[in-house]
Structures are given as C-alpha cells and as structure tokens.
Scaffold this motif. Structure first.
Motif, short mmCIF file in Angstrom:
data_model
loop_
_atom_site.label_atom_id
_atom_site.label_comp_id
_atom_site.label_asym_id
_atom_site.label_seq_id
_atom_site.Cartn_x
_atom_site.Cartn_y
_atom_site.Cartn_z
N VAL A 1 0.83 -1.21 0.00
CA VAL A 1 0.00 0.00 0.00
C VAL A 1 0.86 1.25 0.00
O VAL A 1 0.54 2.25 -0.66
CB VAL A 1 -0.94 -0.01 1.22
CG1 VAL A 1 -1.71 1.30 1.33
CG2 VAL A 1 -1.93 -1.17 1.10
N ALA A 2 2.00 1.22 0.72
CA ALA A 2 2.91 2.35 0.73
C ALA A 2 3.44 2.63 -0.67
O ALA A 2 3.54 3.79 -1.10
CB ALA A 2 4.07 2.10 1.69
N TYR B 1 0.72 4.28 -2.59
CA TYR B 1 0.53 5.65 -2.09
C TYR B 1 1.63 6.57 -2.61
O TYR B 1 1.37 7.72 -2.97
CB TYR B 1 0.52 5.63 -0.57
CG TYR B 1 0.46 6.99 0.08
CD1 TYR B 1 -0.64 7.83 -0.10
CD2 TYR B 1 1.51 7.46 0.87
CE1 TYR B 1 -0.70 9.08 0.50
CE2 TYR B 1 1.45 8.70 1.47
CZ TYR B 1 0.35 9.51 1.28
OH TYR B 1 0.30 10.75 1.86
N HIS C 1 0.90 7.68 -5.99
CA HIS C 1 -0.12 8.72 -5.91
C HIS C 1 0.51 10.07 -5.56
O HIS C 1 0.12 11.10 -6.11
CB HIS C 1 -1.15 8.33 -4.85
CG HIS C 1 -2.08 9.42 -4.45
ND1 HIS C 1 -3.18 9.79 -5.19
CD2 HIS C 1 -2.07 10.24 -3.35
CE1 HIS C 1 -3.80 10.80 -4.58
NE2 HIS C 1 -3.15 11.08 -3.47
N CYS C 2 1.49 10.05 -4.66
CA CYS C 2 2.09 11.30 -4.17
C CYS C 2 3.09 11.91 -5.15
O CYS C 2 3.29 13.13 -5.15
CB CYS C 2 2.81 11.04 -2.85
SG CYS C 2 1.73 10.67 -1.46
N LEU D 1 -0.73 8.17 4.93
CA LEU D 1 -0.90 6.94 4.14
C LEU D 1 -2.20 6.24 4.52
O LEU D 1 -2.98 5.83 3.65
CB LEU D 1 0.29 6.02 4.36
CG LEU D 1 0.26 4.66 3.64
CD1 LEU D 1 1.69 4.19 3.37
CD2 LEU D 1 -0.46 3.58 4.45
N TRP E 1 -5.29 7.99 3.28
CA TRP E 1 -5.49 7.71 1.85
C TRP E 1 -6.04 6.30 1.65
O TRP E 1 -6.95 6.10 0.84
CB TRP E 1 -4.16 7.88 1.12
CG TRP E 1 -4.21 7.52 -0.33
CD1 TRP E 1 -4.66 8.30 -1.37
CD2 TRP E 1 -3.80 6.27 -0.93
NE1 TRP E 1 -4.55 7.63 -2.56
CE2 TRP E 1 -4.03 6.38 -2.32
CE3 TRP E 1 -3.26 5.11 -0.41
CZ2 TRP E 1 -3.73 5.35 -3.19
CZ3 TRP E 1 -2.97 4.07 -1.28
CH2 TRP E 1 -3.21 4.19 -2.66
N ALA E 2 -5.49 5.34 2.39
CA ALA E 2 -5.93 3.94 2.25
C ALA E 2 -7.39 3.78 2.64
O ALA E 2 -8.13 3.00 2.01
CB ALA E 2 -5.05 3.03 3.09
N GLU F 1 -9.44 4.87 -0.17
CA GLU F 1 -9.39 3.90 -1.28
C GLU F 1 -10.12 2.60 -0.94
O GLU F 1 -10.19 1.70 -1.77
CB GLU F 1 -7.93 3.58 -1.62
CG GLU F 1 -7.15 4.75 -2.21
CD GLU F 1 -7.64 5.13 -3.59
OE1 GLU F 1 -7.72 4.24 -4.46
OE2 GLU F 1 -7.96 6.32 -3.80
#
Length: 396
Positions: free
Chosen positions: A108-109, A112, A115-116, A178, A181-182, A185
């Motif tokens: 997931v990191a 993310y 995304h960043c 993070l 954001w998760a 999502e």
C-alpha cells in the motif's frame, strides 16, 4: 458415509484404496468433521458443510494432521460448522482473509507513493518516500489490517531514540497520511496512528543570525553552486527549494526580476521577487550547463546534496575560527525578515509580501491589487537589505 470417532489411532490407520486419489474418514462425534488422506501421503483435517440457502456442499481444510491434535481440530471444526449454520461461509471468509493478508503495509505504501509523486514537490516527496520505505521498513511486511496502534507506538519510540524526536514526528505524519489515503481507497477501515503520542513536542524555531554571524557566513561561501545559493537565499529571503530549483525562464535579469511560478511556490501563488544588484550579479555569473534550463545543480532536477554541502560550509566556518551555533538555511529567511523589521524599518506587510506569506488578502481583486502595489516597496526593501549585507561583508 461410514463414520467413527476420530482418534490419533483411527486417523493413522486411514489408507487410500488402490487406484484412488484420496480417502475420507468422518467423525461420529461432530457431523461434518473428518480427515482426508491423499495418495501422495498427506493427511489433513477438513470440514464439510452447507450454508443455508445454498445447494452445494463445500469442504474446507483445517490443518495438517502432523501440526494439529484431533481434539484441537475438532474444536476448530465445531466453530466453523457453527458459522456455516448461521449463514457465514468459512470458505469465503478464508479466501477474504488470504486476500487481505496480501495487502501489506509495504504494497500500500508503494501505491501511495505513486499517488504522491505527481502531487508533492520533489523535496516533500523525497521525505515521504524516506519515511515510508526506510523508517517504517520493519512494519512493511504486515498485512495492512493487522498493523496495530501498539506496533506504531513501539516503532515511534525506536525512531525517536535512533533518529530524534522531530524525525519521528515526521514519520508519524507520513504514516497517518498513508492510512487516511488507504481508508479513502477502501483498503482499510481504521488509522492505527490515531491515538498514538507524538514522539516529541516541537517548538517554532526562532534562530536569527547576528550581523557578525551573517558576515562570517557570507565570507565562508565559495564561488560554487552552493555558495551562490546561500548568498542568493540571504539576499532574496526566499525558500531553499525555490532557489535550488530556479530556472532561467523565471529570470529577467535585465529587469532585475525573478518570477516564481505558482506551481513551485509553497502557497501555490505566483510570486514576483525583485532582485538587488548583488543578487543579479550572482545569477549572471552562475555557469550554465549546456542543454540545461536550471540555474543550479546537475542532471534532471535542481540542486541536490544539501547536507553534504552545508557540512562542508560549517567545517570552513570552524576552520576560520568563526563557528556558528546550529543553524539552518531557513534561518536565513527569518534573519532577513527580522533585520528588515528591527534595523531597517521595513513595514511588516511589505516583509510579508517579500516572504510570499498570505495574510489579509487571500484572493480576488484585492489580492492582485496588493501584489502590484507592493512591487516598488518590495524592491526598495530588498535593495536596503542587500546594502546592509554588503556593508557587513566588506564587499564593494
């Protein structure tokens, strides 16, 4: 289907008939609980059940005979069969758990960070990546939904002891962002960072260099990229990343003006920076690499190697017998603002305009009017500040 009470002996006696791939022995005590033997020699406890409203029966493996006792397997079977009777499908739950286990903090990191990357400034993204890939590395293998508040708190304590409280605070913020954001999502339901203590209380920096320190710093700057950057930071009172990423297309040296585009400004507003004569001279003399549009640095991005260059500058100051108390490049911005206010008599709202701080007029016609009306005042203030610096440095 013949059944008998499963024991260690009856399980061991189960054999697969010739020509068959597997054989089952079902428990007489718990209906639906049994053991499966395969022609290859493996033996596993299983449950067979039907969820109400579904026609087909399903089989689910509980565990290997070598790792579970009959009594423990029977206990687990009762739990699974009870779930099935209430409409919960153990097989579907196991598949969902397996899927969730594959969604780790690390995976997931990585998503993310993708995304960043296009949304954060290079310096900010570098720090975000550092925190999530290095500082939280011990937790990256955990399934996202199994990262507990206790795990986060324990790691924050380790980071505080190894990297300092401020760094640990930044790592905490990155991980919390993070998880936020998760959640958006749909990857998790909770943020385990919430409720943890900040590793350290931070105080706003108040470091302002004295005139003597400013003179020593100016004199220790070499005629290289970092030296030019430091002197430009002193003269313009702008931010490190803004000067380090300066492009020739932003400069009109004949008009002594630097136009910082909104995309690179911290507050996302275009900023006009009048350039004093010493600043123009520094920028004119800075060598440009062929095919490169940026004033400082090498390669694709702006200047890099900040820590190494500052350490070298600090070493020169020490060797010269004028070591400075701990300072940062951002302190130069505060020093310029404070000196302009306290020694040079520049009005606070003009200093705010020079620093590109938004206060009072945030948008609309009023904001445009004030940016235009302060152009002359900003130039006069920065020229006055440059004269002060040059007088300290004994420069012509």
């Amino acid at each position: 289907m013949t059944a008998q009470r499963l024991t260690r002996q009856t399980v061991a006696a189960l054999t697969v008939p010739p020509g068959k791939l597997e054989a089952f022995l079902w428990d007489a005590e718990v209906k639906g609980f049994g053991v499966r033997a395969s022609a290859g020699g493996s033996r596993r406890y299983v449950v067979q059940y039907r969820v109400p409203g579904q026609r087909a029966t399903k089989k689910l493996s509980i565990g290997a005979v070598d790792t579970l006792s009959v009594d423990e397997a029977r206990r687990q079977a009762r739990t699974l069969l009870a779930k099935a009777l209430t409409g919960n499908d153990p097989h579907a739950e196991k598949a969902a758990a397996k899927k969730a286990a594959a969604v780790t903090l690390g995976s997931v990191a990585d998503a993310y960070l993708k995304h960043c990357e296009a949304r954060q400034k290079p310096g900010t993204f570098y720090q975000t990546k550092l925190h999530l890939t290095k500082h939280w590395a011990p937790l990256r293998g955990l399934p996202l939904h199994k990262v507990r508040r206790a795990d986060v708190a324990a790691r924050l304590t380790e980071l505080r002891d190894s990297s300092g409280g401020v760094s640990a605070n930044r790592s905490r913020s990155a991980l919390s962002a993070l998880f936020a954001w998760a959640i958006g999502e749909g990857l998790t339901e909770a943020n385990p960072v919430v409720g943890t203590h900040k590793p350290a209380e931070e105080k706003t920096r108040e470091r302002v260099l004295s005139d003597a320190e400013l003179k020593a710093l100016w004199g220790a700057c070499r005629n290289d990229a970092y030296g030019r950057i430091v002197r430009t930071l002193i003269l313009t009172a702008q931010r490190r990343e803004e000067v380090g990423g300066m492009a020739d297309t932003e400069l009109d040296l004949d008009a002594a003006l630097w136009t910082l585009p909104a995309a690179r400004a911290k507050n996302h507003r275009e900023h006009l920076v009048p350039l004093s004569a010493p600043a123009v001279a520094i920028l004119r003399e800075a060598p440009r690499l062929e095919g490169r549009s940026l004033v400082f640095g090498e390669g694709a991005g702006g200047f890099s190697g900040w820590s190494r260059a500052k350490n070298a500058l600090d070493s020169r100051l020490t060797e010269a017998g004028t070591p400075l108390a701990p300072w940062t490049l951002h302190d130069l911005r505060r020093t310029a603002a404070t000196t302009m206010a306290d020694q040079l008599g520049v009005a606070p709202h003009i200093i705010e305009a020079i620093l590109n701080h938004v206060s009072g007029h945030k948008a609309g016609v009023a904001g445009v009017y004030n940016r235009a009306s302060y152009a002359r005042e900003k130039r006069e203030a920065l020229d006055l500040w440059a004269a002060h610096v040059m007088a300290l440095s004994d420069a012509p």
